[in-house]
Design a protein around this motif. Sequence first.
Motif, PDB file in Angstrom:
ATOM      1  N   PHE A 242       0.861  -1.113   0.012  1.00 19.08           N
ATOM      2  CA  PHE A 242      -0.029   0.019  -0.095  1.00 19.08           C
ATOM      3  C   PHE A 242       0.867   1.094   0.086  1.00 19.08           C
ATOM      4  CE2 PHE A 242      -2.605  -3.468   1.984  1.00 19.08           C
ATOM      5  CZ  PHE A 242      -3.786  -3.126   1.185  1.00 19.08           C
ATOM      6  N   PRO A 243       0.400   2.362  -0.469  1.00 18.49           N
ATOM      7  CA  PRO A 243       1.308   3.592  -0.375  1.00 18.49           C
ATOM      8  C   PRO A 243       1.535   3.963   0.950  1.00 18.49           C
ATOM      9  CG  PRO A 243      -0.616   3.814  -1.881  1.00 18.49           C
ATOM     10  CD  PRO A 243      -0.904   2.649  -0.988  1.00 18.49           C
ATOM     11  N   ALA A 244       2.578   4.572   1.345  1.00 22.16           N
ATOM     12  CA  ALA A 244       2.912   5.005   2.514  1.00 22.16           C
ATOM     13  C   ALA A 244       2.225   5.998   2.992  1.00 22.16           C
ATOM     14  CB  ALA A 244       4.313   5.326   2.696  1.00 22.16           C
ATOM     15  N   PRO A 245       1.506   5.981   4.293  1.00 20.65           N
ATOM     16  CA  PRO A 245       0.961   7.068   4.855  1.00 20.65           C
ATOM     17  C   PRO A 245       1.691   8.619   4.847  1.00 20.65           C
ATOM     18  CG  PRO A 245       1.877   5.818   6.421  1.00 20.65           C
ATOM     19  CD  PRO A 245       2.235   5.011   5.375  1.00 20.65           C
ATOM     20  N   LEU A 246       0.954   9.551   4.562  1.00 23.76           N
ATOM     21  CA  LEU A 246       1.506  10.930   4.559  1.00 23.76           C
ATOM     22  C   LEU A 246       2.045  11.371   5.994  1.00 23.76           C
ATOM     23  CD1 LEU A 246      -1.063  12.884   2.695  1.00 23.76           C
ATOM     24  CD2 LEU A 246       0.856  12.032   1.739  1.00 23.76           C
ATOM     25  N   SER A 247       3.086  12.040   6.067  1.00 25.18           N
ATOM     26  CA  SER A 247       3.652  12.342   7.359  1.00 25.18           C
ATOM     27  C   SER A 247       3.020  13.692   7.945  1.00 25.18           C
ATOM     28  CB  SER A 247       5.121  12.964   6.787  1.00 25.18           C
ATOM     29  OG  SER A 247       5.197  14.219   6.308  1.00 25.18           O
ATOM     30  N   LEU A 248       3.255  13.904   9.097  1.00 26.91           N
ATOM     31  CA  LEU A 248       2.338  14.916   9.818  1.00 26.91           C
ATOM     32  C   LEU A 248       2.197  16.295   8.947  1.00 26.91           C
ATOM     33  CD1 LEU A 248       0.621  15.558  12.256  1.00 26.91           C
ATOM     34  CD2 LEU A 248       2.735  15.963  13.416  1.00 26.91           C
ATOM     35  N   ASN A 320       3.672  14.504  -4.601  1.00 30.80           N
ATOM     36  CA  ASN A 320       2.946  13.347  -4.896  1.00 30.80           C
ATOM     37  C   ASN A 320       3.619  12.171  -5.740  1.00 30.80           C
ATOM     38  OD1 ASN A 320       0.314  14.531  -4.221  1.00 30.80           O
ATOM     39  ND2 ASN A 320       0.304  15.552  -6.219  1.00 30.80           N
ATOM     40  N   GLU A 321       4.806  12.783  -6.292  1.00 29.79           N
ATOM     41  CA  GLU A 321       5.727  11.732  -6.815  1.00 29.79           C
ATOM     42  C   GLU A 321       6.484  10.864  -5.719  1.00 29.79           C
ATOM     43  OE1 GLU A 321       8.283  13.562  -9.404  1.00 29.79           O
ATOM     44  OE2 GLU A 321       6.677  13.993 -10.861  1.00 29.79           O
ATOM     45  N   GLU A 322       6.817  11.677  -4.503  1.00 32.13           N
ATOM     46  CA  GLU A 322       7.581  11.299  -3.409  1.00 32.13           C
ATOM     47  C   GLU A 322       6.731   9.958  -2.813  1.00 32.13           C
ATOM     48  OE1 GLU A 322       9.875  12.470   0.407  1.00 32.13           O
ATOM     49  OE2 GLU A 322       9.460  13.937  -0.916  1.00 32.13           O
ATOM     50  N   VAL A 323       5.476  10.440  -2.579  1.00 32.25           N
ATOM     51  CA  VAL A 323       4.569   9.503  -1.885  1.00 32.25           C
ATOM     52  C   VAL A 323       4.281   8.313  -2.972  1.00 32.25           C
ATOM     53  CG1 VAL A 323       2.071   9.178  -1.022  1.00 32.25           C
ATOM     54  CG2 VAL A 323       3.614  11.158  -0.422  1.00 32.25           C
ATOM     55  N   ALA A 324       3.951   8.561  -4.155  1.00 29.93           N
ATOM     56  CA  ALA A 324       3.692   7.339  -4.884  1.00 29.93           C
ATOM     57  C   ALA A 324       4.934   6.476  -5.119  1.00 29.93           C
ATOM     58  CB  ALA A 324       3.293   7.753  -6.200  1.00 29.93           C
ATOM     59  N   GLU A 325       6.166   6.785  -4.849  1.00 25.51           N
ATOM     60  CA  GLU A 325       7.150   5.861  -4.997  1.00 25.51           C
ATOM     61  C   GLU A 325       7.399   5.015  -3.650  1.00 25.51           C
ATOM     62  OE1 GLU A 325      10.735   8.049  -6.173  1.00 25.51           O
ATOM     63  OE2 GLU A 325       9.735   8.377  -8.233  1.00 25.51           O
ATOM     64  N   THR A 326       6.907   5.510  -2.661  1.00 30.64           N
ATOM     65  CA  THR A 326       6.972   4.745  -1.128  1.00 30.64           C
ATOM     66  C   THR A 326       5.990   3.883  -0.920  1.00 30.64           C
ATOM     67  OG1 THR A 326       8.241   7.094  -0.599  1.00 30.64           O
ATOM     68  CG2 THR A 326       7.463   5.332   0.963  1.00 30.64           C
ATOM     69  N   VAL A 328       4.470   0.354   1.587  1.00 26.84           N
ATOM     70  CA  VAL A 328       4.618  -0.255   2.830  1.00 26.84           C
ATOM     71  C   VAL A 328       4.082  -1.706   2.619  1.00 26.84           C
ATOM     72  CG1 VAL A 328       5.025   1.746   4.364  1.00 26.84           C
ATOM     73  CG2 VAL A 328       2.364   0.763   4.034  1.00 26.84           C
ATOM     74  N   ASN A 329       4.603  -2.790   3.254  1.00 22.27           N
ATOM     75  CA  ASN A 329       4.155  -4.022   2.979  1.00 22.27           C
ATOM     76  C   ASN A 329       2.957  -4.175   4.306  1.00 22.27           C
ATOM     77  OD1 ASN A 329       5.572  -4.631   0.743  1.00 22.27           O
ATOM     78  ND2 ASN A 329       7.275  -5.438   2.057  1.00 22.27           N
ATOM     79  N   TRP A 330       2.070  -4.763   4.133  1.00 23.30           N
ATOM     80  CA  TRP A 330       1.004  -5.104   4.904  1.00 23.30           C
ATOM     81  C   TRP A 330       0.564  -6.410   5.080  1.00 23.30           C
ATOM     82  CZ3 TRP A 330      -0.996  -2.168   8.858  1.00 23.30           C
ATOM     83  CH2 TRP A 330      -2.262  -2.558   9.492  1.00 23.30           C
ATOM     84  N   SER A 331       0.254  -6.996   5.990  1.00 18.85           N
ATOM     85  CA  SER A 331       0.245  -8.816   5.929  1.00 18.85           C
ATOM     86  C   SER A 331      -1.229  -8.819   6.996  1.00 18.85           C
ATOM     87  CB  SER A 331       1.317  -9.277   6.613  1.00 18.85           C
ATOM     88  OG  SER A 331       0.752 -10.772   7.184  1.00 18.85           O
TER      89      SER A 331
END
Length: 369
Positions: A242-248, A320-326, A328-331
Amino acid sequence: MWSTNREVAAGDVVIIWQTRELIQPLLITPGKDFNSRFGHYRHSDLIGVPYGSKVASRNGRGFIHLLRPTPELWTMALPHRTQILYLADIAFITSWLDIRCGSRVIEAGTGSGSFSHSVARTVGPRGRLFSYEFHEARAEKAREEFIRHGMQDIVTLTHRNVCKDGFTIESMADAVFLDLPAPWEAVGHAKNALRKDRPTRICCFSPCMEQVLRAVTALNEAGFTDICMYETLLRPHEVQQFPAPLSLDNIVDKLKRLEKFREEKRLRQIANSKRKREDDSDISEPDKRARTGEPDATRNEGVPSISNLPVLPVADSETNEEVAETTVNWSKVCHEVRGHTSYLTFARLVPYPAGTSNGETEDLPATNE
């Protein structure tokens, strides 16, 4: 076991992987064809293809994967003649029985040969697997598979009722595995077959608790120790990205932009409403009636409409580009979980000290302290 060559050759057993639920073994025989819903394949076309290759069908309907057999793949693909052991049970049994390279292991009964293949790989050429099957047809079928897979020097298969006639070896085995309807009837014979010069282990594979209770009673009476029972359940996990969550900081910036956009929209609505009232006060009553039918677009030219207000981006393109490339793995646990197969009852047989026989201590003269 099986072929160790890089390419598929005539007479090899290969695993045909079509889907996750459709896996089957195939004996490569020149002149024969393999047909499935994924296309038509000639055995001769598969000869010389490296193991692990993806092969397209001749009629263009699909493709298959040619895999080198392993005990794990064979367990998934073998034709079931009896209830088989699966990977979770096999790994646990092999570990608890301390089966290793060079071990001598007894298996009763052979069944479909799922456990046999894993043990044969574990003990290797220096070890030995003594397998017993009371059903003659199943024994012959398993013997043919062992020879075809090159296991005849490791596995000794015997058609025999071990509960009645016992095993063909004595004081030789390092471990015993009993997959029988009545394992308690073979516990005494298993004790005779186990080594007496070092601690050895036994496992009984039973589908119901009544069988476990009778097996435990027999193990206790035979002098086995450390008796314990386990049940293995599989809980498969699906891993997704999944895309990484946004920072604060990104979230705060987004809220500020949205608040700024709403404030600009409110001010524009106020300006449009004020200009409309001023325009209405400057015209006469007939002109007002004339304008009720069709609005004059030229009068408000240059004033942005509410429906045409620009939508400000939440974040700039770099963010947007930075978030799209990051990612995370979710199990998460799958909804379908494999249920109960059988109970595993383990025990150890410890060599008796000198001066004892079958666990009974010799009578010693009394001493006065």
